[in-house]
Design a protein around this motif. Structure first.
Motif, PDB file in Angstrom:
ATOM      1  N   VAL A 159       1.036  -1.088  -0.083  1.00 46.69           N
ATOM      2  CA  VAL A 159      -0.017   0.061   0.008  1.00 46.69           C
ATOM      3  C   VAL A 159       0.957   1.213  -0.062  1.00 46.69           C
ATOM      4  N   LEU A 160       0.451   2.084  -0.868  1.00 44.14           N
ATOM      5  CA  LEU A 160       1.301   3.509  -0.844  1.00 44.14           C
ATOM      6  C   LEU A 160       0.559   4.491  -0.496  1.00 44.14           C
ATOM      7  N   TRP A 161       1.285   5.426   0.511  1.00 42.60           N
ATOM      8  CA  TRP A 161       0.687   6.789   0.759  1.00 42.60           C
ATOM      9  C   TRP A 161       1.408   7.772  -0.013  1.00 42.60           C
ATOM     10  N   ASP A 168      -6.003  12.714  -0.160  1.00 41.10           N
ATOM     11  CA  ASP A 168      -7.322  11.816   0.217  1.00 41.10           C
ATOM     12  C   ASP A 168      -7.208  10.510  -0.891  1.00 41.10           C
ATOM     13  N   LYS A 169      -6.049  10.360  -1.422  1.00 39.77           N
ATOM     14  CA  LYS A 169      -5.879   9.094  -2.272  1.00 39.77           C
ATOM     15  C   LYS A 169      -4.940   7.942  -1.720  1.00 39.77           C
ATOM     16  N   LEU A 170      -5.117   6.823  -2.122  1.00 44.81           N
ATOM     17  CA  LEU A 170      -4.285   5.691  -1.422  1.00 44.81           C
ATOM     18  C   LEU A 170      -3.859   4.850  -2.732  1.00 44.81           C
ATOM     19  N   ILE A 171      -2.951   4.174  -2.784  1.00 47.55           N
ATOM     20  CA  ILE A 171      -2.685   3.090  -3.905  1.00 47.55           C
ATOM     21  C   ILE A 171      -2.263   1.780  -3.487  1.00 47.55           C
ATOM     22  N   SER A 172      -3.004   0.927  -3.890  1.00 49.38           N
ATOM     23  CA  SER A 172      -2.627  -0.622  -3.413  1.00 49.38           C
ATOM     24  C   SER A 172      -2.138  -1.407  -4.684  1.00 49.38           C
ATOM     25  N   ILE A 173      -1.154  -2.214  -4.487  1.00 55.42           N
ATOM     26  CA  ILE A 173      -0.635  -2.899  -5.716  1.00 55.42           C
ATOM     27  C   ILE A 173      -0.594  -4.472  -5.410  1.00 55.42           C
ATOM     28  N   ASP A 174      -1.256  -5.313  -6.347  1.00 55.30           N
ATOM     29  CA  ASP A 174      -1.174  -6.815  -6.028  1.00 55.30           C
ATOM     30  C   ASP A 174      -0.477  -7.105  -7.439  1.00 55.30           C
ATOM     31  N   ARG A 176      -1.028  -8.346 -10.096  1.00 53.41           N
ATOM     32  CA  ARG A 176      -1.324  -8.127 -11.439  1.00 53.41           C
ATOM     33  C   ARG A 176      -2.054  -6.666 -11.744  1.00 53.41           C
ATOM     34  N   ASN A 177      -2.359  -6.212 -10.646  1.00 50.91           N
ATOM     35  CA  ASN A 177      -3.059  -4.677 -10.889  1.00 50.91           C
ATOM     36  C   ASN A 177      -2.535  -3.716  -9.908  1.00 50.91           C
ATOM     37  N   ILE A 178      -2.990  -2.323 -10.021  1.00 52.93           N
ATOM     38  CA  ILE A 178      -2.596  -1.189  -9.654  1.00 52.93           C
ATOM     39  C   ILE A 178      -3.949  -0.582  -9.236  1.00 52.93           C
ATOM     40  N   PHE A 179      -4.452  -0.183  -8.060  1.00 60.20           N
ATOM     41  CA  PHE A 179      -5.647   0.445  -7.803  1.00 60.20           C
ATOM     42  C   PHE A 179      -5.356   1.758  -7.099  1.00 60.20           C
ATOM     43  N   LEU A 180      -6.172   2.663  -7.515  1.00 62.26           N
ATOM     44  CA  LEU A 180      -6.130   4.087  -6.829  1.00 62.26           C
ATOM     45  C   LEU A 180      -7.309   4.275  -6.231  1.00 62.26           C
ATOM     46  N   TRP A 181      -7.469   4.427  -4.793  1.00 64.27           N
ATOM     47  CA  TRP A 181      -8.595   4.490  -3.867  1.00 64.27           C
ATOM     48  C   TRP A 181      -8.747   6.198  -3.518  1.00 64.27           C
ATOM     49  N   ASN A 182      -9.944   6.277  -3.289  1.00 64.59           N
ATOM     50  CA  ASN A 182     -10.491   7.618  -2.767  1.00 64.59           C
ATOM     51  C   ASN A 182     -10.903   7.366  -1.112  1.00 64.59           C
TER      52      ASN A 182
END
Length: 383
Positions: A159-161, A168-174, A176-182
């Motif tokens: 998880v990246l801050w 107000d965003k966060l990134i998570s990486i698995d 196969r994918n990268i997700f951008l969260w609010n």
């Protein structure tokens, strides 16, 4: 005041009482006035551990969070602080965590909030937690789980801050994918804004968020590094044919970042010229696992590896230099000044973290659960 010798403080996660003794490092031998080992009476052995993070939002003291990685025992998150007299590390809080912790990051704008990536052995998860207000008055307080990042179907890596300021965003990486969260911590909610796919790339291993551009993130795989534009979730620049273990942006110099690689040690790069690295550092005698720029002194770099050592480097690079080191064809292995090598460890080093409160200090975490605080003040005059 913190003394200018090699080993200042050592604590063990999950285990004692203060010890004193002689401390050696790879460059010199010295006697420290005290070597403090933190142990819990209910846990006679150290817990294995891989993750340590600076609590950047704590402006009043040098503080770290460390998480354990025990397969058979209950895991813990330790809140560790340098004492007001700067003579020892003390545990300000110990919190039970339900699973093995493989990634831990502290929220850069709220000192009580942090994220973890964890596994039960069969599945992976990621959550954002909050430390209770009354943690100093309880022996075993419960962490408050603010929300989970539950859109992943693959193996979650990190998880990246965004490292600078409130965002107000966060990134998570698995894998196969990268997700951008609010995210909204006050309402305990997280919602996926966008998702990018690795497509034909090998499995993603981790990444870093550019502190100079909140729309840019770098991800690493077993054989490449790719930069992503978060507005389009498309890959842009890339470095191919290298086995990356870690990536870290220079917080003071735009476009500059460092990578840790299996075969070629440490490289310093300019995002605008990725054909060849700007600088090459030898790395470690075994895998170079992690690399970190100092938050204030941009020419100081830490690296750690599975050779049970932490190296302190002086590496001068600039965004206005004439170009990379090897315009003729292949990277060189020019030796940069190795300021110090800290080798008084008995196990691999997977976690290192500079102190944002006092950038002359850093903490290292070895797999056997020892946290050690070091001072680099003697080397700052060489900048």
């Amino acid at each position: 005041m913190v003394a200018a010798w090699a080993r200042l403080v050592a604590v063990g996660l999950g285990s004692g009482h203060p010890d004193q003794g002689v401390v050696e490092d790879g460059m010199r031998r010295c006697r420290c006035p005290s070597r403090h080992v933190y142990r819990h009476p209910f846990c006679p052995r150290h817990h294995p551990a891989r993750c340590i993070a600076d609590v950047r939002a704590d402006a009043g003291s040098t503080t770290f969070l460390a998480g354990t990685l025990s397969l058979k025992e209950e895991n813990e998150v330790h809140l560790i602080r340098l004492s007001p007299a700067e003579s020892e590390l003390v545990c300000d809080g110990l919190f039970y965590h339900p699973n093995e912790i493989w990634d831990l990051k502290s929220c850069p704008f709220d000192h009580r909030v942090f994220s973890t990536v964890y596994t039960s052995g069969e599945s992976y998860g990621a959550s954002v937690w909050k430390i209770p207000e009354l943690y100093g008055q309880s022996n075993s307080p419960q962490l408050e789980q603010l929300f989970t990042l539950d859109e992943h179907t693959g193996k979650i890596r990190c998880v990246l801050w965004w490292p600078l300021g409130k965002h107000d965003k966060l990134i998570s990486i698995d894998d196969r994918n990268i997700f951008l969260w609010n995210i909204d911590a006050s309402n305990k909610s997280a919602k996926v804004i966008s998702q990018g796919s690795a497509d034909m790339l090998p499995n993603l291993r981790g990444g870093a968020w550019d502190p100079h551009n909140h729309n840019s993130v770098a991800t690493i795989t077993d054989s490449s590094l790719h930069c992503w534009d978060l507005r389009s979730m498309k890959k842009s620049n890339a470095i191919e044919h290298a086995h990356f273990r870690d990536v870290d942006y220079n917080p003071k110099k735009q476009h500059i970042f460092a990578t840790a690689e299996d075969e070629f040690g440490i490289h310093l790069w300019d995002l605008r010229m990725l054909k060849y690295p700007l600088k090459n550092l030898p790395g470690h005698s075994h895998w170079t696992w992690t690399v970190r720029h100092n938050p204030e002194h941009d020419q100081l770099i830490l690296s750690a590896g599975t050779d049970s050592s932490v190296n302190l480097w002086f590496a001068k690079v600039g965004t206005d230099e004439s170009g990379p080191e090897s315009p003729s064809g292949s990277p060189t292995r020019e030796q940069e000044p190795l300021l110090n090598s800290y080798t008084d460890y008995e196990d691999s080093i997977y976690g290192i973290a500079w102190s944002s409160h006092d950038p002359s200090l850093f903490a290292s975490l070895s797999y056997d659960g020892r946290v050690v605080l070091e001072s680099v003040k003697p080397y700052l005059q060489r900048k």
